[in-house]
Design an enzyme around this catalytic site. Structure first.
Site, mmCIF file in Angstrom:
data_model
loop_
_atom_site.group_PDB
_atom_site.id
_atom_site.type_symbol
_atom_site.label_atom_id
_atom_site.label_comp_id
_atom_site.label_asym_id
_atom_site.label_seq_id
_atom_site.Cartn_x
_atom_site.Cartn_y
_atom_site.Cartn_z
ATOM 1 N N PHE A 8 0.826 -1.211 0.000
ATOM 2 C CA PHE A 8 0.000 0.000 0.000
ATOM 3 C C PHE A 8 0.860 1.259 0.000
ATOM 4 O O PHE A 8 1.761 1.416 0.830
ATOM 5 C CB PHE A 8 -0.878 0.055 1.260
ATOM 6 C CG PHE A 8 -2.052 -0.870 1.246
ATOM 7 C CD1 PHE A 8 -3.262 -0.477 0.691
ATOM 8 C CD2 PHE A 8 -1.961 -2.141 1.799
ATOM 9 C CE1 PHE A 8 -4.359 -1.323 0.689
ATOM 10 C CE2 PHE A 8 -3.047 -2.996 1.807
ATOM 11 C CZ PHE A 8 -4.258 -2.583 1.248
ATOM 12 N N ASP A 9 0.563 2.154 -0.921
ATOM 13 C CA ASP A 9 1.063 3.517 -0.826
ATOM 14 C C ASP A 9 0.403 4.138 0.403
ATOM 15 O O ASP A 9 -0.635 3.656 0.881
ATOM 16 C CB ASP A 9 0.674 4.268 -2.104
ATOM 17 C CG ASP A 9 1.085 5.725 -2.084
ATOM 18 O OD1 ASP A 9 2.222 6.004 -1.649
ATOM 19 O OD2 ASP A 9 0.286 6.575 -2.495
#
Length: 217
Positions: A8-9
């Site tokens: 995940f960013d």
């Protein structure tokens, strides 16, 4: 289910960090007598490495950009870091993915130290196996480098098991550089057009759709 590792960013994917980032950039630019009153104009700084953005959008030299990052951090470390909020339904998404025993990892261009502080502040840190970002000296700031480090760290032999989730073209480019899929989230700061042009494998419009996409591939 093919994906076992979900990367995940942070900014624009897990949290809406516009206020803190743009005010930090505004503060840094002010040190150069550049006044930007409309914070919307500084949204372009959300996602990419800061050095690149100062050089691209304000024609800073590399040396100036590095100094500007120092000013940015003066504001960000004390104020901007928590001028931030978690997107709706994110914690529920993480809970459901953990129940499925997926490996959840944060992959961000933000310094690791800051990313950890943010996740702990919002009680999200415990959902992640690890948090990987850039180093404070500016190294490992490209998303492709961050993803490559994670793949090596976990000794992942089959990159089809890995997916990157992010809101900007830099997330997609970094994923493609490492031979993995990227799910672009259109609720962040990148447009559908940006994500499509970067060749995201999938584009989703909300967190519920994101969950379905992760588990259905």
């Amino acid at each position: 289910m093919r994906y076992k590792y979900v990367l995940f960013d942070l900014d624009g994917t897990l949290t809406d960090s516009k206020e803190g980032i743009t005010k930090s950039v505004q503060y840094a630019l002010g040190k150069y007598n550049i006044a930007v009153e409309n914070l919307d104009l500084l949204e372009v700084f959300i996602g990419p490495p800061l050095k690149d953005s100062f050089m691209q959008y304000y024609n800073f030299s590399e040396e100036q950009a590095l100094h500007a990052i120092g000013y940015y951090r003066e504001y960000f470390e004390t104020k901007g870091i928590f001028q931030n909020k978690v997107y709706e339904n994110i914690e529920g998404l993480l809970k459901k993915l953990k129940k499925l025993k997926l490996n959840l990892i944060v992959a961000t261009s933000k310094p690791t130290e800051f990313a950890k502080r943010i996740l702990k502040h919002f009680n999200l840190y415990s959902y992640f196996d690890t948090v990987v970002g850039s180093n404070l000296d500016g190294t490992r700031c490209k998303k492709g480098e961050v993803i490559g480090y994670i793949i090596d760290k976990y000794n992942i032999g089959d990159n089809r098991q890995v997916v990157m989730v992010g809101d900007r073209r830099h997330d997609v480019i970094g994923a493609l550089e490492n031979g993995i899929d990227c799910i672009g989230v259109a609720y962040g700061y990148g447009s559908v057009e940006e994500l499509r042009n970067a060749k995201a494998a999938y584009i989703v419009h909300d967190v519920n759709e994101l969950f379905q996409r992760i588990i259905s591939v």
